[in-house]
Design a protein around this motif. Sequence first.
Motif, mmCIF file in Angstrom:
data_model
loop_
_atom_site.group_PDB
_atom_site.id
_atom_site.type_symbol
_atom_site.label_atom_id
_atom_site.label_comp_id
_atom_site.label_asym_id
_atom_site.label_seq_id
_atom_site.Cartn_x
_atom_site.Cartn_y
_atom_site.Cartn_z
ATOM 1 N N SER A 1 1.822 -12.147 8.456
ATOM 2 C CA SER A 1 2.724 -11.066 8.822
ATOM 3 C C SER A 1 2.277 -9.780 8.156
ATOM 4 O O SER A 1 1.844 -9.776 7.000
ATOM 5 C CB SER A 1 4.156 -11.401 8.374
ATOM 6 O OG SER A 1 4.594 -12.589 9.003
ATOM 7 N N ALA A 2 2.406 -8.675 8.908
ATOM 8 C CA ALA A 2 2.066 -7.372 8.352
ATOM 9 C C ALA A 2 3.021 -7.040 7.210
ATOM 10 O O ALA A 2 4.218 -7.308 7.271
ATOM 11 C CB ALA A 2 2.147 -6.307 9.437
ATOM 12 N N ARG A 3 2.502 -6.459 6.149
ATOM 13 C CA ARG A 3 3.319 -6.098 4.999
ATOM 14 C C ARG A 3 3.204 -4.614 4.732
ATOM 15 O O ARG A 3 2.246 -3.965 5.127
ATOM 16 C CB ARG A 3 2.835 -6.881 3.762
ATOM 17 C CG ARG A 3 3.073 -8.376 3.834
ATOM 18 C CD ARG A 3 2.048 -9.149 3.014
ATOM 19 N NE ARG A 3 1.959 -8.678 1.645
ATOM 20 C CZ ARG A 3 1.026 -9.084 0.783
ATOM 21 N NH1 ARG A 3 0.114 -9.966 1.161
ATOM 22 N NH2 ARG A 3 0.986 -8.606 -0.443
ATOM 23 N N ALA A 4 4.226 -4.086 4.053
ATOM 24 C CA ALA A 4 4.178 -2.681 3.667
ATOM 25 C C ALA A 4 3.067 -2.486 2.649
ATOM 26 O O ALA A 4 2.797 -3.368 1.825
ATOM 27 C CB ALA A 4 5.525 -2.262 3.075
ATOM 28 N N LEU A 5 2.402 -1.317 2.706
ATOM 29 C CA LEU A 5 1.270 -1.080 1.813
ATOM 30 C C LEU A 5 1.688 -1.161 0.345
ATOM 31 O O LEU A 5 0.906 -1.577 -0.507
ATOM 32 C CB LEU A 5 0.660 0.292 2.112
ATOM 33 C CG LEU A 5 -0.051 0.423 3.459
ATOM 34 C CD1 LEU A 5 -0.513 1.856 3.675
ATOM 35 C CD2 LEU A 5 -1.227 -0.539 3.539
ATOM 36 N N GLY A 6 2.923 -0.777 0.064
ATOM 37 C CA GLY A 6 3.389 -0.817 -1.323
ATOM 38 C C GLY A 6 3.525 -2.208 -1.880
ATOM 39 O O GLY A 6 3.663 -2.382 -3.097
ATOM 40 N N SER A 7 3.482 -3.215 -1.022
ATOM 41 C CA SER A 7 3.627 -4.592 -1.497
ATOM 42 C C SER A 7 2.316 -5.197 -1.971
ATOM 43 O O SER A 7 2.299 -6.278 -2.543
ATOM 44 C CB SER A 7 4.218 -5.469 -0.381
ATOM 45 O OG SER A 7 3.287 -5.613 0.686
ATOM 46 N N TYR A 8 1.212 -4.504 -1.747
ATOM 47 C CA TYR A 8 -0.085 -5.015 -2.179
ATOM 48 C C TYR A 8 -0.359 -4.614 -3.626
ATOM 49 O O TYR A 8 0.039 -3.531 -4.077
ATOM 50 C CB TYR A 8 -1.195 -4.493 -1.270
ATOM 51 C CG TYR A 8 -1.097 -5.032 0.140
ATOM 52 C CD1 TYR A 8 -1.343 -6.376 0.401
ATOM 53 C CD2 TYR A 8 -0.739 -4.208 1.193
ATOM 54 C CE1 TYR A 8 -1.247 -6.881 1.681
ATOM 55 C CE2 TYR A 8 -0.635 -4.704 2.484
ATOM 56 C CZ TYR A 8 -0.890 -6.032 2.722
ATOM 57 O OH TYR A 8 -0.768 -6.540 3.988
ATOM 58 N N ARG A 9 -1.052 -5.460 -4.333
ATOM 59 C CA ARG A 9 -1.254 -5.259 -5.771
ATOM 60 C C ARG A 9 -2.187 -4.094 -6.076
ATOM 61 O O ARG A 9 -1.986 -3.372 -7.057
ATOM 62 C CB ARG A 9 -1.825 -6.537 -6.408
ATOM 63 C CG ARG A 9 -0.895 -7.734 -6.361
ATOM 64 C CD ARG A 9 -1.586 -8.975 -6.892
ATOM 65 N NE ARG A 9 -2.051 -8.796 -8.265
ATOM 66 C CZ ARG A 9 -2.827 -9.653 -8.909
ATOM 67 N NH1 ARG A 9 -3.245 -10.746 -8.289
ATOM 68 N NH2 ARG A 9 -3.200 -9.426 -10.152
ATOM 69 N N TYR A 10 -3.208 -3.904 -5.264
ATOM 70 C CA TYR A 10 -4.271 -2.977 -5.647
ATOM 71 C C TYR A 10 -4.364 -1.720 -4.783
ATOM 72 O O TYR A 10 -5.139 -0.821 -5.107
ATOM 73 C CB TYR A 10 -5.625 -3.700 -5.601
ATOM 74 C CG TYR A 10 -5.724 -4.841 -6.585
ATOM 75 C CD1 TYR A 10 -5.898 -4.587 -7.941
ATOM 76 C CD2 TYR A 10 -5.619 -6.171 -6.169
ATOM 77 C CE1 TYR A 10 -5.981 -5.629 -8.854
ATOM 78 C CE2 TYR A 10 -5.703 -7.211 -7.072
ATOM 79 C CZ TYR A 10 -5.883 -6.933 -8.417
ATOM 80 O OH TYR A 10 -5.958 -7.970 -9.325
ATOM 81 N N TYR A 11 -3.599 -1.640 -3.708
ATOM 82 C CA TYR A 11 -3.756 -0.496 -2.803
ATOM 83 C C TYR A 11 -3.482 0.828 -3.512
ATOM 84 O O TYR A 11 -4.265 1.777 -3.402
ATOM 85 C CB TYR A 11 -2.831 -0.640 -1.591
ATOM 86 C CG TYR A 11 -2.936 0.548 -0.645
ATOM 87 C CD1 TYR A 11 -3.999 0.670 0.247
ATOM 88 C CD2 TYR A 11 -1.990 1.566 -0.682
ATOM 89 C CE1 TYR A 11 -4.111 1.762 1.092
ATOM 90 C CE2 TYR A 11 -2.087 2.658 0.158
ATOM 91 C CZ TYR A 11 -3.150 2.750 1.044
ATOM 92 O OH TYR A 11 -3.252 3.853 1.863
ATOM 93 N N ASP A 12 -2.375 0.924 -4.244
ATOM 94 C CA ASP A 12 -2.024 2.178 -4.913
ATOM 95 C C ASP A 12 -3.073 2.578 -5.953
ATOM 96 O O ASP A 12 -3.395 3.763 -6.106
ATOM 97 C CB ASP A 12 -0.650 2.067 -5.573
ATOM 98 C CG ASP A 12 0.478 2.032 -4.552
ATOM 99 O OD1 ASP A 12 0.248 2.447 -3.402
ATOM 100 O OD2 ASP A 12 1.585 1.564 -4.898
ATOM 101 N N LEU A 13 -3.603 1.586 -6.674
ATOM 102 C CA LEU A 13 -4.645 1.880 -7.670
ATOM 103 C C LEU A 13 -5.902 2.408 -6.981
ATOM 104 O O LEU A 13 -6.494 3.405 -7.428
ATOM 105 C CB LEU A 13 -4.974 0.617 -8.466
ATOM 106 C CG LEU A 13 -6.139 0.727 -9.461
ATOM 107 C CD1 LEU A 13 -5.847 1.775 -10.515
ATOM 108 C CD2 LEU A 13 -6.427 -0.627 -10.105
ATOM 109 N N LEU A 14 -6.305 1.756 -5.906
ATOM 110 C CA LEU A 14 -7.479 2.212 -5.160
ATOM 111 C C LEU A 14 -7.258 3.603 -4.591
ATOM 112 O O LEU A 14 -8.173 4.440 -4.589
ATOM 113 C CB LEU A 14 -7.795 1.228 -4.035
ATOM 114 C CG LEU A 14 -8.267 -0.158 -4.456
ATOM 115 C CD1 LEU A 14 -8.323 -1.084 -3.256
ATOM 116 C CD2 LEU A 14 -9.636 -0.076 -5.132
ATOM 117 N N LEU A 15 -6.049 3.864 -4.113
ATOM 118 C CA LEU A 15 -5.729 5.178 -3.567
ATOM 119 C C LEU A 15 -5.860 6.259 -4.640
ATOM 120 O O LEU A 15 -6.411 7.337 -4.396
ATOM 121 C CB LEU A 15 -4.310 5.167 -2.994
ATOM 122 C CG LEU A 15 -3.797 6.479 -2.408
ATOM 123 C CD1 LEU A 15 -4.667 6.928 -1.251
ATOM 124 C CD2 LEU A 15 -2.344 6.314 -1.960
ATOM 125 N N ALA A 16 -5.371 5.955 -5.858
ATOM 126 C CA ALA A 16 -5.457 6.918 -6.961
ATOM 127 C C ALA A 16 -6.910 7.207 -7.321
ATOM 128 O O ALA A 16 -7.304 8.372 -7.523
ATOM 129 C CB ALA A 16 -4.702 6.379 -8.179
#
Length: 245
Positions: A13-28
Amino acid sequence: MNTTAPNQPAPQSARALGSYRYYDLLLAIFIVCLLISNLVAQKVCRIGPFNVGGGNLLFPITYVFGDVFTEVYGYAASRKAIWIGFFANGLMALMCAIIIWLPASPDWLAKNPDVQKAFETVFGQVPRIVVASLVAYWCGEFANSFAMAKMKIWTKGRMLWSRTIGSTVVGQFVDTLVFDVIAFGGSMPWSGVANLFGFSYSFKVLWEILATPFTYAVVNFLKRSEGIDTYDYKTDFNPFNVGSK
């Protein structure tokens, strides 16, 4: 958005990006690399017989991140990162212009009267270069992400190297061409613009090829850790539909 290709593990199932562990860190990290590459872009470095813009040493990393975002999280995740980077870049350019325009404090100038000129040299940006940078970044990153997403479907998720290199060939071509034409077109001979384009483009593509093992390692780690491997079968590729999937 379908998350799994044929002959792959069961769909998730598709999940919100904020639910992933590393997305926000990679974005920063992506935003930091993008802003630093623009701050140091004004210096031309000498490496052996070649002149290389300071930004060219770091900016190609942003395309590695673009590949990772698209390969692991999908085009929508990459689209979000591109827009955040675009506005961050624009805000940085605006703030640099405002701070340079504001009068310097006499106390600040007391020890070194030339410090204001040095500040303007480092942080001052020609408006034409700012426009060229923003437009080229926007066009190139979206071209890179679109090519990456489509090639993943065509290759059925195999041969990651073909997608990372192939998407960079497309994205960096668009980025470099748009920047050189807007930044230097009419202000120098077109033969000089062509030479500048040829070297810059070749350097960026070579950089991506050399970074392929690193991209493989990061992508494989994220797919295992996040439990996601996105395929953009039904994705809306409109770059302006930021809220869509």
